[in-house]
Design a protein around this motif. Structure first.
Motif, PDB file in Angstrom:
ATOM      1  N   ARG A 123       0.778  -1.121   0.080  1.00 50.27           N
ATOM      2  CA  ARG A 123       0.031   0.007   0.098  1.00 50.27           C
ATOM      3  C   ARG A 123       0.824   1.136   0.115  1.00 50.27           C
ATOM      4  NH1 ARG A 123      -5.231  -0.830   4.050  1.00 50.27           N
ATOM      5  NH2 ARG A 123      -6.041   0.735   2.500  1.00 50.27           N
ATOM      6  N   PRO A 124       1.375   1.587  -1.029  1.00 51.62           N
ATOM      7  CA  PRO A 124       2.465   2.520  -1.205  1.00 51.62           C
ATOM      8  C   PRO A 124       1.747   3.928  -0.992  1.00 51.62           C
ATOM      9  CG  PRO A 124       2.203   1.634  -3.261  1.00 51.62           C
ATOM     10  CD  PRO A 124       1.417   0.876  -2.322  1.00 51.62           C
ATOM     11  N   VAL A 125       2.579   5.020  -0.853  1.00 45.67           N
ATOM     12  CA  VAL A 125       1.742   6.254  -0.992  1.00 45.67           C
ATOM     13  C   VAL A 125       2.485   7.249  -1.983  1.00 45.67           C
ATOM     14  CG1 VAL A 125       1.108   6.405   1.451  1.00 45.67           C
ATOM     15  CG2 VAL A 125       3.423   6.884   0.838  1.00 45.67           C
ATOM     16  N   ASP A 126       3.223   6.558  -3.037  1.00 44.66           N
ATOM     17  CA  ASP A 126       3.834   7.449  -4.068  1.00 44.66           C
ATOM     18  C   ASP A 126       2.970   8.485  -4.842  1.00 44.66           C
ATOM     19  OD1 ASP A 126       2.574   4.963  -4.818  1.00 44.66           O
ATOM     20  OD2 ASP A 126       3.564   5.560  -6.959  1.00 44.66           O
ATOM     21  N   LEU A 127       1.747   8.160  -4.844  1.00 47.51           N
ATOM     22  CA  LEU A 127       1.058   9.044  -5.637  1.00 47.51           C
ATOM     23  C   LEU A 127       0.642  10.322  -4.742  1.00 47.51           C
ATOM     24  CD1 LEU A 127      -1.653   6.265  -7.314  1.00 47.51           C
ATOM     25  CD2 LEU A 127       0.038   7.579  -8.221  1.00 47.51           C
ATOM     26  N   TYR A 128       0.085   9.981  -3.414  1.00 49.64           N
ATOM     27  CA  TYR A 128      -0.005  10.983  -2.522  1.00 49.64           C
ATOM     28  C   TYR A 128       1.272  11.897  -2.527  1.00 49.64           C
ATOM     29  CZ  TYR A 128      -2.889   8.137   0.113  1.00 49.64           C
ATOM     30  OH  TYR A 128      -3.886   7.071   0.734  1.00 49.64           O
ATOM     31  N   LEU A 129       2.470  11.503  -2.472  1.00 47.57           N
ATOM     32  CA  LEU A 129       3.640  12.425  -2.632  1.00 47.57           C
ATOM     33  C   LEU A 129       3.892  13.148  -3.789  1.00 47.57           C
ATOM     34  CD1 LEU A 129       5.879  10.127  -0.175  1.00 47.57           C
ATOM     35  CD2 LEU A 129       3.755  11.455   0.391  1.00 47.57           C
ATOM     36  N   ARG A 130       3.788  12.272  -4.732  1.00 46.35           N
ATOM     37  CA  ARG A 130       4.000  12.985  -6.323  1.00 46.35           C
ATOM     38  C   ARG A 130       3.094  14.142  -6.644  1.00 46.35           C
ATOM     39  NH1 ARG A 130       3.926   7.999  -9.325  1.00 46.35           N
ATOM     40  NH2 ARG A 130       3.664   9.378 -11.114  1.00 46.35           N
ATOM     41  N   GLY A 131       1.717  13.723  -6.168  1.00 38.52           N
ATOM     42  CA  GLY A 131       0.660  14.652  -6.383  1.00 38.52           C
ATOM     43  C   GLY A 131       1.263  16.053  -5.570  1.00 38.52           C
ATOM     44  N   LEU A 132       1.276  15.711  -4.234  1.00 37.04           N
ATOM     45  CA  LEU A 132       1.480  16.912  -3.331  1.00 37.04           C
ATOM     46  C   LEU A 132       2.771  17.804  -4.014  1.00 37.04           C
ATOM     47  CD1 LEU A 132       1.124  15.484   0.180  1.00 37.04           C
ATOM     48  CD2 LEU A 132      -0.416  17.239  -1.004  1.00 37.04           C
ATOM     49  N   SER A 133       3.776  16.972  -4.657  1.00 40.12           N
ATOM     50  CA  SER A 133       4.993  17.690  -5.076  1.00 40.12           C
ATOM     51  C   SER A 133       4.523  18.621  -6.349  1.00 40.12           C
ATOM     52  CB  SER A 133       6.073  16.750  -5.312  1.00 40.12           C
ATOM     53  OG  SER A 133       6.386  15.845  -4.390  1.00 40.12           O
ATOM     54  N   ALA A 134       3.479  18.010  -6.976  1.00 35.98           N
ATOM     55  CA  ALA A 134       2.868  18.894  -8.377  1.00 35.98           C
ATOM     56  C   ALA A 134       2.300  20.195  -7.824  1.00 35.98           C
ATOM     57  CB  ALA A 134       2.016  17.873  -9.000  1.00 35.98           C
ATOM     58  N   LEU A 135       1.981  19.941  -6.368  1.00 37.17           N
ATOM     59  CA  LEU A 135       1.319  21.303  -5.930  1.00 37.17           C
ATOM     60  C   LEU A 135       2.089  22.115  -5.239  1.00 37.17           C
ATOM     61  CD1 LEU A 135      -2.230  19.853  -4.586  1.00 37.17           C
ATOM     62  CD2 LEU A 135      -1.864  20.725  -6.908  1.00 37.17           C
ATOM     63  N   GLY A 136       3.599  21.906  -5.444  1.00 34.48           N
ATOM     64  CA  GLY A 136       4.471  22.846  -4.976  1.00 34.48           C
ATOM     65  C   GLY A 136       5.099  22.415  -3.491  1.00 34.48           C
ATOM     66  N   ALA A 137       4.605  21.167  -3.226  1.00 36.95           N
ATOM     67  CA  ALA A 137       5.240  20.762  -1.908  1.00 36.95           C
ATOM     68  C   ALA A 137       6.599  20.134  -1.932  1.00 36.95           C
ATOM     69  CB  ALA A 137       4.364  19.873  -1.157  1.00 36.95           C
ATOM     70  N   HIS A 138       7.351  20.372  -0.940  1.00 39.51           N
ATOM     71  CA  HIS A 138       8.834  19.684  -0.871  1.00 39.51           C
ATOM     72  C   HIS A 138       8.554  18.334   0.053  1.00 39.51           C
ATOM     73  CE1 HIS A 138      12.721  18.563   0.443  1.00 39.51           C
ATOM     74  NE2 HIS A 138      13.139  18.755  -0.761  1.00 39.51           N
ATOM     75  N   VAL A 139       8.661  17.339  -0.421  1.00 40.68           N
ATOM     76  CA  VAL A 139       8.472  16.042   0.367  1.00 40.68           C
ATOM     77  C   VAL A 139       9.596  15.081   0.559  1.00 40.68           C
ATOM     78  CG1 VAL A 139       6.689  14.142   0.478  1.00 40.68           C
ATOM     79  CG2 VAL A 139       6.077  16.191  -0.867  1.00 40.68           C
TER      80      VAL A 139
END
Ligand SMILES: CC(=O)N[C@H]1[C@@H](OP(=O)(O)OP(=O)(O)OC[C@H]2O[C@@H](n3ccc(=O)[nH]c3=O)[C@H](O)[C@@H]2O)O[C@H](CO)[C@@H](O)[C@@H]1O
Ligand SMILES: C=C(OP(=O)(O)O)C(=O)O
Length: 925
Positions: free
Chosen positions: A157-173
């Protein structure tokens, strides 16, 4: 009554809030206060009747509770279910500073007091929904630190999509120390952006939706989840001032706002709970009604149930009536196939419960789990009830019954939420008493499920278990205790350590991991039990992953840990890794390798084909090799046909043990434990003090005779050696069975047979006998190899003077009108005419062609190759051809059908038992 709480919801404060003007539930009893660590005891078969109220959706509530963090001021949620996941979520919000009031199914969240952006709470690791706070915290406060999420153990149950999506909104993760650290890269806040999800993940869609609602600018999310819970969340956010379009479709457009205000929302009825009750009506062949339900949320299940023969009607917009009463529907329910997929496909969260129903329907059904990669743990438990299910990875073939259920009550363990619910359903349909342990999984997502079922007439009770109730037997509990004592496990939480150990040793590795995961504090024993457990069960990579965690949490491995680590490497053929860990023992951990460690290394080198290196390694050992080390080298010889070396080692084995005795070499004696009729018997190496020792010796001899008569040999290593070695098996058997082997086991009575079950390393030996006029018995074994579950059954026998073995592997199957099974076998002719008999099967369902890959089969075949020499195979093939009539093949076929999965092997073994008596075998030969 307004009840303020910080971290908990009162267990009885929730009343059954109606979603709309539905009939009042016909509930006469009040829920009981639950006992600690309870179990469910179900007396079946049950017939249900009446009406039930469906609670608000757990998954919607989790998302909406997270979303309240986006809103200034207070938000009020109605119809929040009183389940443990919600309590955990409330704790998480409280820990951040939110004020929560819960009363009568409502939750008021005031997020103005939020002072923290880091969640530091165990609850985060238990539930999935806790992770959803990442989006709101990041978008409202510009930063967030959260643990990686928990939730059901149903696969990766990875969370890669959450993290990549947040990066696309300008987050540094960043991912550090098991936590996600995120902040808005521009130092101010998130900004709108475009993001396409590779897979329509529900959690990722929800997290990004919340984050984008407060981002600066427009966000376009594509290939998003369309689940009703996503729509519910969008509705709440919109009511709070957000601008969201497209929720429920593939693309969502969000125009970010600078702030959102709190609002009020009624949580959507739980479609999964409704589906579970519909399936409860079907499996018990009963008629019940329920509300509130939104039929379009579960249209897939409704269609399937109607196809099976259920009558489903809608008395008003939100009330469904489901009937499976045989006299009303005119017969039995028919099986059907399901394939899980994102909404509007068949929900994965209803797969286990549907599988329970299918075990009672006529015909065969195919269940394909396509959302999660390991959501089949319930199969083993259903099999304990007598269900006929065969699994290959994420596909299960359920063999239903012509005339309704023939499930029988048993002791079960819930391994996850929906899997647990499926056990309740099966228990309702099964004859007799079913006890379900670990029901905390079920309480995560079903509100008072026992009480609701009681109201419908089911005989289900929530009971406090006895100390070792998880195994269902006090006697077995004693055995567990004895086991703990004998292994010197002293750590705090020793019970849990023992449970990890015992589950792993019984092959229930997922359950072992469940206990391990749930432990408050772990020590070297916990880690070692888990590592050894994984290694024994062929899950090398997982063993090494757990080992890699030890330095991170500051626990130093000991000698036993390294036995597990090296054993894992040896299983997976990881030579370089193995060398590294072996050297690290002294280099890094200051531990002196013992003969067990050397033995593992020899095994590793030998099985990787490096026999000379293995031999040299033994020669250079700084300590004297014992039978364990020689045994490992012998194994390698047998696999690679080094007969001469093998025979010289055999001689060493038979001299080394007495020699060691003479020199009074002190070793921890091998110890075996076996439970017979609830009494635990202990056998120590060289100790003959057991009162029935003579009788037992006789039994061992008897087993050994059968083993040899029918071509079984005691250990896989020796199996491939030449017949010249056969006479020496006597000695080897003695050594293996009495002197060296440390194993556990039990004697059980099953279907009039006395069955001895011995767990040894990654093998389970079962030997049964029935003492009548003739000695009728069986023997079989199974094992697990590498990462994948590869099990197989093999048998060989000796006919008169010549040793003619045969391997029977065949099946055919006819389903409905179409003939959709195929059997193949082939042999490979190489230089030495060494071949194998491979079997592959495929089925053709509609347009799809689903089958095992040839590679897997080859691997299996490869194993067999080492067991049966080519001459024998050829003999065997021709023997078989003339000997086995098609009818017989069909008989056998249905039983041998799925040799590949672990659980199946046991099932199959049972089938065999009834089919092959010693007498029959002789006749056939
Ligand atoms: C609390 C909650 O709402 N839980 C539900 C939610 O879980 P959850 O949101 O965790 O499920 P997802 O939809 O995210 O997972 C579906 C698949 O996507 C994969 N994936 C997911 C995220 C990611 O970043 N990368 C990735 O590869 C997962 O491995 C899985 O194979 O939806 C599931 C699918 O309907 C349901 O079973 C759960 O009950
Ligand atoms: C898988 C489930 O839950 P979670 O995602 O919370 O683990 C579920 O509800 O079936």
């Amino acid at each position: 009554m307004a009840l303020f709480f910080n971290t908990t919801i009162s267990p009885t404060s929730k009343s059954f809030t109606c979603y709309h003007s539905s009939p009042e539930p016909q509930i006469s009893k009040t829920p009981q206060k639950p006992p600690e660590n309870p179990i469910f005891k179900i007396k079946g078969p049950s017939t249900l009747s009446g009406h039930i109220t469906i609670s608000g959706s757990k998954n919607s509530s989790l998302a909406l509770l997270a979303a309240t963090l986006c809103c200034s001021g207070s938000s009020l949620l109605h119809n929040v279910p009183n389940v443990s996941d919600i309590k955990a979520m409330a704790s998480i919000l409280s820990s951040l500073g939110a004020k929560i009031e819960a009363f009568d199914g409502k939750m008021m969240v005031d997020s103005d007091g939020i002072r923290k952006v880091e969640v530091d709470l165990e609850e985060m690791k238990k539930i999935r929904g806790g992770f959803f706070v990442l989006g709101p915290l990041l978008s409202r406060f510009g930063e967030a630190v959260v643990d990686l999420p928990g939730g059901c153990n149903i696969g990766k149950r990875p969370v890669d999509l959450y993290l990549r999506g947040l990066s696309a909104l300008g987050a540094h993760v960043e991912l550090r120390e098991g936590k996600v650290w995120a902040h808005a890269a521009n130092g101010r806040g998130l900004v709108g952006g475009r993001f396409r999800l590779d897979y329509p993940s529900v959690g990722a869609t929800e997290t990004l939706l919340m984050a984008a609602s407060l981002a600066d600018g427009v966000t376009v999310l594509s290939n998003v989840a369309k689940e009703p819970e996503v729509v519910d969340l969008a509705r709440f956010l919109r009511d709070s001032g957000a601008s969201i379009e497209g929720a429920g479709t593939d693309t969502i457009v969000i125009r970010g706002k600078s702030w959102l205000h709190g609002s009020e929302c009624v949580i959507t009825p739980d479609r999964i709970e409704a589906g579970t009750f519909m399936l409860a009506a079907a499996i018990t062949r009963s008629c019940i009604s329920m509300s509130p339900v939104i039929p379009s949320h579960i249209s897939c299940l409704i269609h399937k149930l109607m196809k099976a023969g259920c009558r489903i009607s809608q008395s008003d917009q939100h009330t469904l009536k489901v009937s499976a009463v045989p006299t009303y529907i005119g017969g039995n329910l028919s099986g059907f196939d399901i394939r899980t997929s994102p909404f509007p496909g068949f929900p994965t969260d209803l797969q286990p419960q549907t599988m329970a129903l299918l075990t009672t329907c006529s015909g065969s059904s195919l269940v394909e789990e396509c959302v999660f990669d390991k959501r089949m743990s319930h199969v083993r438990e259903l099999q304990k009830l007598g269900a006929k299910i065969q699994v290959c990875e994420s596909t299960a073939l359920v063999l239903g019954k012509q005339n309704g259920s023939s499930l029988r009550g048993s002791h079960l363990v819930a391994s996850d939420l929906r899997g647990g619910a499926s056990l309740i359903l099966a228990g309702l349909a099964a004859e007799g008493i079913t006890e379900i342990n670990d029901i905390a999984h079920i309480d995560r997502g079903y509100e008072n499920i026992d009480w609701k079922l009681q109201c419908l007439g089911a005989d289900i009770e929530r009971l406090a278990p006895n100390a070792c109730g998880y195994l269902g037997k006090l006697e077995l509990g004693k055995w567990v205790h004895a086991y703990i004592g004998k292994n010197g496990i002293k750590a705090d939480g020793f019970i849990e350590n023992a449970l990890v150990d015992i589950y792993a040793k019984c092959g229930s590795i997922e359950k072992a991991f469940g206990v391990f995961q749930g432990m408050k504090s772990r020590d070297v024993f916990s880690y070692t039990a888990m590592i050894v457990g994984y290694a024994m069960n062929g899950e090398a990579q997982r063993a090494l992953d757990i080992f890699a965690e030890m330095p991170i949490v500051g626990i130093k491995p000991d000698e036993v840990t390294f036995v597990g680590v090296l054993f894992a490497c040896s299983h997976a053929g990881m030579v370089d890794e193995g060398w590294k860990h072996f050297k690290d023992m002294s280099r890094v951990y200051n531990l002196e390798p013992q003969t067990e460690h050397y033995g593992c290394m020899v095994d590793l080198l030998g099985h990787a084909g490096l026999t000379s290196e293995a031999e040299q390694f033994v020669e250079n050992m700084p300590i004297e090799p014992d039978a364990f080390v020689w045994g490992a080298l012998l194994g390698a010889c047998s696999v690679y046909g080094k007969v001469e070396l093998g025979e010289s080692i055999m001689k060493k084995i038979v001299t080394v043990e007495p020699a060691m005795k003479e020199r009074k070499v002190k070793k921890t004696p091998g110890c075996s434990l076996i439970e017979v009729n609830g009494v635990v018997h202990e056998f120590r190496k060289g100790n003959k003090s057991h009162p029935n020792v003579e009788e037992l010796k006789k039994l061992l001899k008897e087993m050994a005779i059968h083993l040899r008569t029918y071509g079984f040999v005691c250990s896989k290593q020796e199996a491939g050696l030449s017949h010249k070695c056969l006479e020496k098996f006597d000695m080897v058997e003695e050594i293996l069975l009495e002197e060296v082997v440390t194993c556990s086991g039990k004697v059980v009575e099953e279907n009039g047979l006395e069955v001895v079950e011995i767990y040894r390393h990654n093998e389970v030996w079962r030997w049964g006998r029935k003492l009548g006029k003739r000695d009728v018995g069986f023997l079989r074994w199974r094992r697990k190899l590498g990462k994948r579950n590869i099990g197989f059954l093999r048998w060989r026998r000796k006919l008169r003077k010549r040793n003619i073995g045969f391997l029977g592997v065949r099946w055919r199957r006819k389903l409905g009108k179409r003939n959709i099974g195929a059997v193949r076998w082939r042999r490979k002719l190489g230089k030495r005419n060494i071949g194998f008999l491979g079997v592959r099967w495929r089925r053709k369902l509609g347009k799809r062609n689903i089958g095992f890959t040839w590679g897997e089969m080859e691997e299996e075949a490869w194993e067999e190759e080492h067991m049966v020499s080519w001459g024998e195979m050829e003999e065997e093939a021709s023997e078989e051809e003339h000997m086995v009539s098609w009818g017989e093949m069909e008989e056998e076929a249905s039983e041998e059908e799925h040799r590949v999965s672990w659980g199946d092997m046991e099932e199959k073994a049972w089938e065999e038992e009834h089919r092959v008596s010693w007498g029959d075998m002789e006749e056939k030969a």
